[in-house]
Design an enzyme around this catalytic site. Structure first.
Site, mmCIF file in Angstrom:
data_model
loop_
_atom_site.group_PDB
_atom_site.id
_atom_site.type_symbol
_atom_site.label_atom_id
_atom_site.label_comp_id
_atom_site.label_asym_id
_atom_site.label_seq_id
_atom_site.Cartn_x
_atom_site.Cartn_y
_atom_site.Cartn_z
ATOM 1 N N GLY A 127 0.915 -1.262 -0.045
ATOM 2 C CA GLY A 127 0.110 -0.077 0.029
ATOM 3 C C GLY A 127 0.667 1.378 0.061
ATOM 4 O O GLY A 127 0.330 2.166 0.285
ATOM 5 N N CYS A 128 2.241 1.049 -0.284
ATOM 6 C CA CYS A 128 3.140 2.264 -0.103
ATOM 7 C C CYS A 128 3.417 2.526 -1.674
ATOM 8 O O CYS A 128 3.927 1.380 -2.316
ATOM 9 C CB CYS A 128 4.305 2.100 0.859
ATOM 10 S SG CYS A 128 3.777 1.948 2.237
ATOM 11 N N GLN A 129 3.685 3.592 -2.080
ATOM 12 C CA GLN A 129 4.228 3.813 -3.498
ATOM 13 C C GLN A 129 5.812 3.615 -3.338
ATOM 14 O O GLN A 129 6.412 2.864 -4.550
ATOM 15 C CB GLN A 129 4.260 5.300 -3.970
ATOM 16 C CG GLN A 129 2.879 5.635 -4.635
ATOM 17 C CD GLN A 129 3.108 6.429 -5.954
ATOM 18 O OE1 GLN A 129 4.119 6.912 -6.066
ATOM 19 N NE2 GLN A 129 2.177 6.938 -6.381
ATOM 20 N N SER A 130 6.478 3.452 -2.417
ATOM 21 C CA SER A 130 7.862 3.196 -2.011
ATOM 22 C C SER A 130 7.610 1.835 -1.404
ATOM 23 O O SER A 130 6.793 1.420 -0.833
ATOM 24 C CB SER A 130 8.618 4.225 -1.435
ATOM 25 O OG SER A 130 7.659 4.348 -0.521
#
Ligand SMILES: Cc1ncc(COP(=O)(O)O)c(C=O)c1O
Ligand SMILES: Cc1ncc(COP(=O)(O)O)c(C=O)c1O
Lengths: 144, 416, 416, 144
Positions: free
Chosen positions: D53-56
């Protein structure tokens, strides 16, 4: 020459409609005309003669006699009958080619178009197409 | 850099034109907004926003079935919009124009109807290595259900399709090709005409995903001779929730309906249903009427400015931006096709796209970061954790690019 | 008839409220518009129209994937709207709320995913004899593809479901039931709670078509315990192109995705895709963001006026209209259920509905004529060529009914 | 009692952030913190420790020692590392139950929330969930 026949009838109708200055008069007249529509034989009220795309049921048939086409029709709605009866008055009794070439412009001119826009006009166009289809059939017959 | 030189070819005044876009005139995090996320969705001119209001304030009504005046007017506006779309993409008949939610729905419609009907076990479908998920996952799903094969046209490091490779992939097993016209991540304008004509020599129908083409390039389906084509209203200065599927009549006639319900029927009994003619056969239920109607205003806007002028303006911005970006040490531009639109994906050595995007946002500059819905392209083909992407629209300016470049310098200062 | 008596229960001033609806204030064919086609789509208050404008003028941006401020704001507005819908229908979780185009798409989604997966040869699906085409044709298509059987709950002449008959239709072969909450043609409010509880004793899931319920009746999916439910924004004082599918999480989890593309994915490679969590799994591609956002304003409008007040007002109009219509000789009202909303279908002896509608339109009165997308109900059950239908919304008045009654007298005069 | 431990650290951080009067200062500080993040073992950078759920990319692990949990983490983005490092500073070295009860309100108070709304906050919430999940596992262990 009966192309001007069609144009003449159109002109007649336009003149008649000019007498009415409101839609009520026009509708009443159309309804009257509807009552005088030359009716199609009951046994022809089937799929083959039905016009698709109208909210009311419409049937149209054509008789071909000595090079001329004569239309009969019916509908379960009175206003629709009146409108077909105008179409028949203009087109009936003419040669197939003349019918094919008729532009039916009188419909705009009698001020009915605004009361006959897309959805309803679809029905109107469907009726005209049906009549022209008959003309097409007999026009080809002529050629052959 | 001399701004006058950059702008000399522009036949409209971009500063005046910006006033037509109310959203642009705002502060974000204390700075004037720079909106560089146009490939995701672009902003709407007042004429489009007003057309939505006008629709609801004057003619809102359900279409097609009504005989009362409002319904007639709404139907006329809706059908006029279809005709405007037909003209916009030079289709032969407006019955070849189907209103859908957007490009994604258009691809799904084709895959679920044409695909489900005509793709069989062992068949092959070709897409490219640069497809948006919306033009990839539907075909993945279809081929896996049908035990067919999905193949990918490879791309060069510059982001161009390897056309020789593509041609060698063509054979009798290939039953469908779907290719993106303009890549949303790389900006590449693909040689779709060449693809289509090669495919047609094997009688393979071709679907063109024109989501990124419609706001930038004149689409001419007759000249391309494509069999299917789709674009989205919201990327074309129009509203969300409306898009177009174009398909040749012969295919639409062959395809079963996609959704069932009101409008798409001609005759219904308890036992059986007869479907309606084109285009209605593919438009079940009440459509997005206001969306369709205001899409016509968006097309008017584009026609008024001129697609050529828009493209030239954006191309000037592209050159200016690429030049200035290349001044920055560690800059890698991903996607250097010869033929591209105003889209620049990049990554700065040692700096994660997410960090770049976060800091730019704090400077009021809206960019996109991540995979841009092309995860396989970014991860598998380019082996990157994501990119930062800027993308231009008609209203962007060189001054905005200058602010963006200043922002990148700040990013580098903060993060290295 | 004394207007004060009719209005005494109304806790809002309908004449003041009408000013919130700009469309109503216009002349049609030289007469002030009377809009009685609300079951087809209703008109929008200024607050809804303004919310669309506000969306496009301030936060328009693509949702979910962006990290820049506008994308955050658009996402927040979009997700807040989902939460508002959840509250509006008392669902337990907002991940059970799927944004779709409208009720038609919701039914198709259920039929194409749940239906295609779980309905098998020989199974039975039950709908009623009064379904809208949108809740009939998808099940016709599904059952015919699956060699399953579609069965119809019969109705009385008054337009009420024959509940004993329904209960006797239940058995182990029945695998799905889909029933309309409120009939768009007859106005009947069906005893859906009773249907659901009977169905559940056989573990049969029930879909409720609430297209005609949402603007009139408090929907409570928890209390009903329905498994699926759908309604359309455009019939709920909201915009076109947006609607809701509610389904219990356990069913949504079982169902395969409907459309494939952006947003509905978690992880994509060239070879394989992992789908996203609920609700995103069912929302492929850019959604109708502005539609969803302004649907929230429509719900605010309804909540502010109060569904009970709206229902009471419409019920007063219904009684008044039915009384006055029954004064007319040859009047046949089709649909006389004990429990109905403000919908009146009728036909005057010897007068075709099309003729009635055409003449009323020329008097500025918008009514619907024809089958109202319930062709089998009208043709096969009632053996009629169509009906004229009037249907009320919160802004209609007794004076409008009076004008309508005058119109009917004119119709009779002109056509008999 | 170490619940106030968590609250105390939160208070410390809030005080530190009050020194900055613009986001640049805050971000620079977060980035500094990111560089000092206690790093997770390289061989744990796999699916099990990844936060979705994180872009990174983000990985978090917890070590349980004598009733206390100690977190290590890593990310490929610097700002993300800085933010995890704040989370770890607040939660690490506390008992599972205390971690489970932490409301993490300091995030709003240091004025980062506005820079961390839904899409990004999803990532933030995902990280906090991951950490609380570890706490849950070891909290149950305690009970048994
Ligand atoms: C190339 C391309 N194809 C397809 C899509 C999907 O369009 P939409 O999200 O409007 O359905 C997009 C945009 O997201 C795109 O850029
Ligand atoms: C009872 C009922 N069900 C379904 C529908 C279909 O809704 P929509 O056209 O918004 O998809 C309608 C309205 O047309 C309706 O009245």
């Amino acid at each position: 020459m009966s192309e001007s026949n069609i144009k003449n009838t159109e002109k007649e109708i336009i003149d008649e409609f000019e007498l009415f200055n409101d839609w009520i008069g026009k509708y009443e007249y159309i309804i009257e005309l509807g009552k005088k529509l030359p009716l199609i034989d009951e046994n022809l009220k089937n799929e083959n003669y039905e016009v698709k795309g109208c909210q009311s049921k419409v049937w149209i048939n054509a008789d071909y006699k000595d090079g001329y086409l004569f239309f009969k029709a019916d509908s379960d709605a009175l206003i629709t009958k009146g409108i077909i009866s105008l179409l028949i008055r203009v087109l009936s009794g003419n040669k197939p080619d003349e019918i094919l070439n008729a532009d039916m412009n009188f419909i705009n001119e009698i001020g009915l178009k605004e009361h006959l826009s897309p959805n309803r006009a679809n029905g109107l166009n469907a009726m005209i197409s049906k009549m022209k289809n008959f003309a097409m059939v007999y026009s080809n017959q002529n050629v052959n | 850099m001399n701004i006058d030189i950059v702008n000399e070819n522009i036949s409209f005044d971009v500063y005046k034109l910006r006033k037509e876009f109310p959203l642009l005139d705002q502060q974000i995090n204390g700075c004037p907004l720079v909106y560089f996320d146009n490939a995701a969705t672009n902003q709407k001119p007042l004429s489009v926003i007003n057309s939505i209001r006008e629709y609801y304030e004057t003619i809102n009504s359900n279409v097609h079935r009504g005989i009362h005046t409002l319904s007639e007017r709404a139907t006329e506006a809706y059908e006029n919009s279809r005709e405007k779309v037909r003209e916009f993409i030079s289709a032969s008949g407006s019955n070849e124009i189907i209103f859908v939610r957007g490009t994604t729905e258009a691809v799904n419609l084709a895959a679920s109807t044409y695909g489900m009907q005509f793709i069989n076990e062992g068949d092959e479908i070709i897409v490219s290595a640069m497809e948006h998920h919306s033009n990839l996952v539907p075909w993945q799903n279809l081929t896996s259900r049908k035990k067919a094969l999905l193949k990918f046209i490879p791309i060069t490091d510059n982001g161009e399709l390897v056309m020789d490779e593509f041609k060698s992939m063509l054979n009798e097993k290939v039953k469908f090709i779907s290719v993106v016209y303009v890549s949303n991540t790389l900006g590449t304008i693909n040689p779709v005409k060449e693809i289509i004509s090669a495919a047609h020599s094997y009688n393979i129908p071709v679907f063109i995903d024109a989501a990124q083409a419609s706001p930038h390039i004149k689409i001419d389906v007759k000249e391309l001779d494509c069999d299917f084509l789709a674009f989205s209203g919201h990327k074309t200065y129009g509203p969300t929730g409306i898009g177009i599927l174009y398909a040749k009549e012969k295919y639409l006639d062959l395809m079963p309906p996609y959704q069932f319900g009101g409008e798409m029927i001609k005759n219904v009994s308890y036992e059986h249903t007869e479907y309606n003619n084109l285009p209605f056969k593919f438009e079940a239920g009440t459509p997005n009427i206001s969306g369709a109607v205001s899409l016509a205003s968006a097309i008017d806007f584009i026609n008024e400015k001129g697609l050529l002028n828009i493209a030239r303006h954006e191309s000037d911005l592209l050159k200016y931006a690429e030049n200035r970006m290349n001044e920055i040490e560690g800059m890698n531009i991903i996607g250097n096709a010869k033929n591209k639109t105003g889209v620049i994906s990049f990554i700065i050595n040692g700096i994660h796209p997410y960090d770049t995007g976060s800091i730019l946002d704090n400077l009021g500059i809206a960019v996109r970061t991540g995979f841009h819905c092309t995860q396989p392209l970014i991860e598998q083909r380019y082996n990157l954790p994501g990119t930062v992407r800027i993308s231009f629209a008609v209203y962007n300016t060189v001054e905005e690019i200058d602010r963006f470049i200043d922002g990148l310098h700040k990013v580098k200062k903060m993060l290295s």
